[in-house]
Design an enzyme around this catalytic site. Structure first.
Site, PDB file in Angstrom:
ATOM      1  CB  ILE A   1      -0.910  -0.156   1.207  1.00  5.03           C
ATOM      2  CG1 ILE A   1      -1.903  -1.240   0.981  1.00  5.03           C
ATOM      3  CG2 ILE A   1      -1.785   1.109   1.291  1.00  5.03           C
ATOM      4  CD1 ILE A   1      -2.922  -1.349   2.269  1.00  5.03           C
TER       5      ILE A   1
ATOM      6  CB  CYS B   1      -4.745   5.015   5.203  1.00  7.30           C
ATOM      7  SG  CYS B   1      -5.502   6.409   4.658  1.00  7.30           S
TER       8      CYS B   1
ATOM      9  NE  ARG C   1      -5.881  -2.546  11.559  1.00  8.36           N
ATOM     10  CZ  ARG C   1      -6.641  -2.630  10.503  1.00  8.36           C
ATOM     11  NH1 ARG C   1      -6.741  -1.488   9.652  1.00  8.36           N
ATOM     12  NH2 ARG C   1      -6.915  -3.859  10.111  1.00  8.36           N
TER      13      ARG C   1
ATOM     14  CD  GLU D   1     -10.991   2.764  13.726  1.00  4.54           C
ATOM     15  OE1 GLU D   1     -11.836   2.099  12.882  1.00  4.54           O
ATOM     16  OE2 GLU D   1      -9.674   3.053  13.168  1.00  4.54           O
TER      17      GLU D   1
ATOM     18  CG  HIS E   1     -11.317   1.763   9.492  1.00  2.00           C
ATOM     19  ND1 HIS E   1     -10.630   1.318  10.537  1.00  2.00           N
ATOM     20  CD2 HIS E   1     -10.428   1.167   8.393  1.00  2.00           C
ATOM     21  CE1 HIS E   1      -9.892   0.226  10.198  1.00  2.00           C
ATOM     22  NE2 HIS E   1      -9.569   0.315   8.877  1.00  2.00           N
TER      23      HIS E   1
ATOM     24  CB  ALA F   1      -8.490   3.147   3.628  1.00  3.78           C
ATOM     25  CB  SER F   2     -10.523  -1.296   2.132  1.00  2.00           C
ATOM     26  OG  SER F   2     -11.582  -1.296   3.191  1.00  2.00           O
TER      27      SER F   2
HETATM   28  C1  DGY Z   1      -7.908  -3.652   6.515  1.00  2.00           C
HETATM   29  O1  DGY Z   1      -8.364  -4.521   5.444  1.00  2.00           O
HETATM   30  O2  DGY Z   1      -7.106  -4.077   7.321  1.00  2.00           O
HETATM   31  C2  DGY Z   1      -8.417  -2.209   6.339  1.00  2.00           C
HETATM   32  O3  DGY Z   1      -8.233  -1.467   7.298  1.00  2.00           O
HETATM   33  C3  DGY Z   1     -10.015  -2.306   6.027  1.00  2.00           C
HETATM   34  O4  DGY Z   1     -10.285  -1.025   5.433  1.00  2.00           O
END
Ligand code: DGY
Length: 465
Positions: A255, A350, A352, A381, A399, A401-402
């Site tokens: 990433i 993005c 943890r 969180e 949260h 990002a994905s």
């Molecule tokens: C993950 O897959 O670890 C991401 O944080 C989910 O968005």
């Protein structure tokens, strides 16, 4: 996307009302007796198929949602846990697979059904399920569970899953800091995750936050909506130009590298990165891109692998964090490290939440108004540390990002295939980052588990495909 084999349960023929429980309920009572309760809450032992002979007869591919549930009293050691509502697909499937949340898309359900799984999806209106809720879902016969990063998968849950005959658990996430992998291994449960499908989507969110922070987009948007704009001004929301500045990446794995490429290619930034491993492909990319720019008469971009993290913090204008969370990265960014960064730097997280000491960050934001931050994750969180929400120089998103459709559907597919693959005794995929064959909707996925993190510890075979 909806395949012909994907069937949802038609309960029109079923008694409309579940069991009324009392602490003296017995298994027999539970399995045989059905009485009135509010609609859409059904208490029945979904994994005791012999008690539902009529269900399979009435399967109808046109059926849509039906809520279905069971009472955990009988099926779990949690004496007074509340009923958990579920939805059932393919009720006569041989293997019982539970998903603790509805997940995007239908391919994942289809694939499980094709492999003879009865799929039970928790539809409880509760964002984070407790350990007790999940124990109730597992019940006394469960072959595998697909869970979420918000759940606490430790000894208690793995012990319950193993007792119910479970062989596999998969997080619908690449990160698995919510999972005690050693405990899973102890109980012989395989733990899956979903790498390879989040990379670009997550990097895009990190890039979005970088842009939004550098050009103060959220502040400007709020200003407009508040009706405060009364004309162009030379100083109005002046931010930072990215071109020619330096992007810092801490953790240049998949990433981090994808994010770096976006910032370099898109905004012609120079790169400084810190990682224990050399990011050779990334370095080659920046070198080649720099040569291309030079040949086009433009200023070439450059790269540097920093010898320490602090060097990145001191040099970079935009810094994005991409480490995994473990005890070595807890509060990696603390008061001292924040003070090393440029006064106008931008920090993006993005990864943890606990990678950043959020209290120290709030203080830093208060005292450095030109320092900006873009956060997708938080230390506790879903909460934010006091003061963070008031900071104009912080952009906060929940949260996500994905959260692209393609990625989330892919994550669901990979998580399902991890679970069913292990149940079926398939080997593990040799490269969990090269998961395209599992994501192609036009062909059957390979007979393998895409990514099992304790495969070695469990001595699982590796696919030769
Ligand atoms: C993950 O897959 O670890 C991401 O944080 C989910 O968005």
């Amino acid at each position: 996307m909806r395949g012909p084999n994907l069937r949802k349960l038609n309960t029109n023929h079923l008694p409309r009302h579940p069991i009324i429980h009392s602490p003296s309920s017995t298994t027999q009572h539970f399995t045989n007796q059905i009485q009135r309760l509010p609609p859409l809450t059904y208490y029945t032992p979904p994994h005791t198929q012999s008690t539902q002979p009529s269900i399979s007869k009435s399967l109808n591919t046109d059926q849509t949602h039906t809520h279905f549930g069971f009472h955990p009293l009988i099926h779990s050691p949690v004496a007074m846990a509340k009923p958990v509502s579920i939805e059932v697909w393919n009720p006569n499937g041989k293997y019982r697979v539970v998903s603790t949340k509805p997940m995007p898309g239908t391919r994942w359900i289809n694939l499980l059904v094709q492999q003879d799984c009865r799929v039970e999806i928790c539809t409880e209106k509760k964002t984070i399920l407790s350990v007790e809720d999940i124990i109730a879902l597992i019940g006394n016969k469960c072959d595998g569970v697909i869970g979420q990063l918000t759940e606490d998968w430790g000894d208690t849950l793995f012990s319950a899953l193993a007792k119910a005959g479970g062989k596999a658990f998969s997080n619908m996430a690449v990160g698995y800091n919510n999972v005690d992998v050693d405990a899973a291994t102890k109980y012989g449960v395989a733990v899956g995750n979903t790498p390879g499908v989040l990379t670009e989507t997550t990097a895009e969110l990190a890039a979005s936050l970088s842009l939004a922070a550098s050009r103060r987009i959220v502040e400007a948007d709020e200003f407009m909506r508040a009706g405060l704009y009364d004309g162009w001004l030379p100083h109005l929301f002046v931010g930072n130009l990215l071109k020619g500045q330096t992007v810092g990446v801490i953790g240049a794995g998949r990433i981090g590298s994808a994010y770096a490429r976006m910032m370099i290619e898109g905004f012609k930034m120079n790169l400084i990165y810190y990682d224990l491993y050399q990011a050779t492909r990334l370095e080659k990319f920046v070198t080649a891109y720099g040569q291309f720019l030079k040949a086009s008469g433009e200023q070439p971009v450059t790269w540097k692998r920093a010898s320490s993290m602090d060097e990145v913090l001191q040099v970079a204008d935009v810094i994005s964090l991409h480490p995994i969370l473990d005890k070595t990265t807890y509060h990696l960014i603390n008061k001292e490290r924040l003070s090393k960064m440029k006064k106008e730097a931008i920090l993006i997280n993005c990864s943890r939440g606990p990678v950043v000491d959020e209290e120290a960050l709030v203080e830093h934001l208060k005292h450095n108004p030109m320092f900006r931050v873009g956060l997708d994750v938080f230390e506790d969180e879903p909460y934010m540390k006091p003061g963070l929400a008031d900071m104009k120089n912080a952009i906060v998103v929940p949260h996500i990002a994905s959260a692209s459709k393609w990625t989330r559907e892919g994550m669901a597919t990979l998580a399902a295939l991890n679970v069913v693959g292990k149940i079926k005794g398939f080997p593990t995929w040799s490269n969990p980052n090269a998961v395209d064959p599992f994501l192609d909707e036009n062909s059957s996925p390979p007979p393998a588990c895409p990514s099992i993190v304790n495969a070695k510890a469990l001595g699982l075979p590796v696919s030769k495909l």
